[in-house]
Design an enzyme around this catalytic site. Structure first.
Site, PDB file in Angstrom:
ATOM      1  N   HIS A 144      36.364  33.751  33.645  1.00 23.54           N
ATOM      2  CA  HIS A 144      37.373  33.878  34.696  1.00 23.54           C
ATOM      3  C   HIS A 144      38.784  33.524  34.210  1.00 23.54           C
ATOM      4  CE1 HIS A 144      38.846  32.735  38.938  1.00 23.54           C
ATOM      5  NE2 HIS A 144      38.528  34.006  38.991  1.00 23.54           N
ATOM      6  N   ASP A 151      52.979  36.107  19.544  1.00 31.20           N
ATOM      7  CA  ASP A 151      53.613  35.581  18.324  1.00 31.20           C
ATOM      8  C   ASP A 151      53.338  34.093  18.112  1.00 31.20           C
ATOM      9  OD1 ASP A 151      54.644  38.098  17.931  1.00 31.20           O
ATOM     10  OD2 ASP A 151      56.656  37.620  18.661  1.00 31.20           O
ATOM     11  N   HIS A 312      45.632  33.090  46.835  1.00 31.71           N
ATOM     12  CA  HIS A 312      44.752  33.092  45.666  1.00 31.71           C
ATOM     13  C   HIS A 312      45.105  31.962  44.694  1.00 31.71           C
ATOM     14  CE1 HIS A 312      42.810  35.089  42.026  1.00 31.71           C
ATOM     15  NE2 HIS A 312      41.873  35.203  42.931  1.00 31.71           N
ATOM     16  N   LYS A 314      45.317  28.418  42.824  1.00 30.24           N
ATOM     17  CA  LYS A 314      44.331  27.394  42.501  1.00 30.24           C
ATOM     18  C   LYS A 314      45.107  26.179  42.005  1.00 30.24           C
ATOM     19  CE  LYS A 314      43.050  30.987  40.522  1.00 30.24           C
ATOM     20  NZ  LYS A 314      43.253  32.061  41.504  1.00 30.24           N
ATOM     21  N   ASP A 319      49.403  12.671  44.565  1.00 34.01           N
ATOM     22  CA  ASP A 319      50.451  11.652  44.722  1.00 34.01           C
ATOM     23  C   ASP A 319      51.817  12.099  44.211  1.00 34.01           C
ATOM     24  OD1 ASP A 319      48.515  10.005  45.801  1.00 34.01           O
ATOM     25  OD2 ASP A 319      48.176   8.882  43.947  1.00 34.01           O
TER      26      ASP A 319
END
Length: 394
Positions: A144, A151, A312, A314, A319
């Site tokens: 996933h 370079d 979508h 993630k 804190d």
């Protein structure tokens, strides 16, 4: 006849269960683990696909010595065609170009497209091709990750795949919210090592990574997982919180261990926010999370359904001092099946901006509350029950 069909169906299901359990056991005994790398670098955040693609395509076009690309998914639309053309143009110039995709996620790269890439000089490979033994387990084992290295000096890592969906081209999903980083400095070598390990597993070819003498201003960690370690890693993040936990994920199907840690954090006075999409892009994933979200909501969590497109991203922030941006969703598939890669950031100025972006998305969200729970459709309630049995695959 009917009894025979039922018996055959039961036998088939039992064989799938046995295949999955033995495959999982074998995988857990032999995971492909890579060390968590502490490094430094500089970074730029993208939360819009158009801006990301513009810079990514230009950086590839400017490459002077090497282009290595891994995406879980490359679609077959005008954005994908533009992307592949940039790679082909670079290969025609004589620059080594390697492209790898997940075998299932990259299924739209058909034989004709792959042959065209080869004629242009682009080296192509599929990652995680299902096979025997443990076919059913292996077809659920996906790579996933999304990594590009140019370079040895410029890297891209995050949640975006390649396709028009990711610039809001889908009438169903609308605006697509995700996070991706453009990085420079020593961190590029760390992510290149992960990408080249995937290339080796897919092709058997070992490529030496490029190195850079550039220094990075900010502390970073890069953490690649192979269906192990991530549950404990996320649990440690949650347990480290003193004041606030912000979670953003397209899917929310925690383990019992993580659910317990989140509830304990709330009891310790930590403010917990969870942001997930109102729309679902796969069957049962939204319904699978509702019982967990309901429990956390009644425990004191603030839960939000993003409703201005598809969410979508993630991300986990702790804190205001730590942020995790990566490919891993807050679900069982990312914890126990997928190859994932996450980047840990500790720059409080950057995290402050990221936190502000998070709450801007919260402002475009529908609250998950008693009103929503009471009004949810009967079909949603039924799917919640079905999803209980599908959690290991979600």
């Amino acid at each position: 006849m009917l009894i025979t069909l039922v018996l055959v169906a039961i036998l088939f299901i039992l064989l799938l269960i046995i295949d999955f359990k033995i495959g999982k056991y074998n995988h857990n005994q032999n995971p492909r683990t890579l060390p968590k790398q502490e490094t430094t670098g500089d970074y730029q955040l993208y939360k819009n696909g158009s801006a990301l693609y513009e810079d990514l395509f230009q950086d590839i076009a400017n490459a002077e010595s090497q282009v290595d690309v891994y995406f879980f998914l490359v679609d077959n639309d005008y954005i994908s065609q533009n992307f592949l053309q940039v790679l082909k143009n670079k290969a025609i110039e004589g620059i080594p170009v390697r492209l790898c995709t997940d075998r299932i996620g990259g299924y739209k790269l058909n034989k004709k497209i792959r042959q065209d890439l080869k004629r242009s000089g682009v080296q192509f490979a599929f990652s995680e091709t299902p096979g025997f033994p443990y076919f059913f387990y292996r077809i659920n084992r996906r790579n996933h990750r999304k990594i590009t290295v140019i370079d040895g000096k410029i890297g891209y890592i995050g949640g975006f795949n390649i396709g028009s969906n990711y610039i809001g081209g889908s009438a169903k999903f609308g605006d697509w919210r995700d996070y991706h980083l453009r990085v420079t400095g020593p961190v590029v070598g760390a992510i290149h090592e992960i990408l080249l390990d995937d290339w080796y597993l897919a092709t058997g070819e070992r490529i030496e990574k490029h190195t850079t003498t550039e220094k990075g201003k900010h502390k970073l960690k890069v953490f690649a997982t192979d269906g192990v370690e991530l549950e404990n890693e996320f649990t440690s993040m949650v347990q480290s919180a003193k004041n606030e936990i912000l979670i953003g994920s397209p899917y929310f199907v925690p383990t019992d261990q993580l659910q317990k840690a989140l509830k304990q954090a709330i009891e310790n006075g930590v403010e917990l926010h969870i942001l997930i999409p109102m729309k679902a892009d796969h069957p049962f994933v939204k319904e699978a999370g509702i019982p967990y979200l309901e429990e956390l909501y009644h425990h004191g969590a603030h839960v939000h359904f993003y409703d201005d497109g598809f969410y979508h991203s993630k991300v986990i922030m702790i804190d205001g001092k730590f942020a995790d941006i990566g490919t891993a969703n807050f679900d069982r598939r990312s914890f126990f099946l997928n190859k994932e890669v996450n980047t840990y950031v500790y720059d409080e100025v950057f995290i402050s901006d990221l936190r502000r972006a998070y709450f801007e998305d919260v402002a475009d969200a529908v609250p998950f509350d008693d009103h929503w729970l009471k009004r949810r459709a009967l079909s949603t309630r039924i799917n919640e029950k079905i999803a209980v049995f599908l959690r290991p695959f979600l």
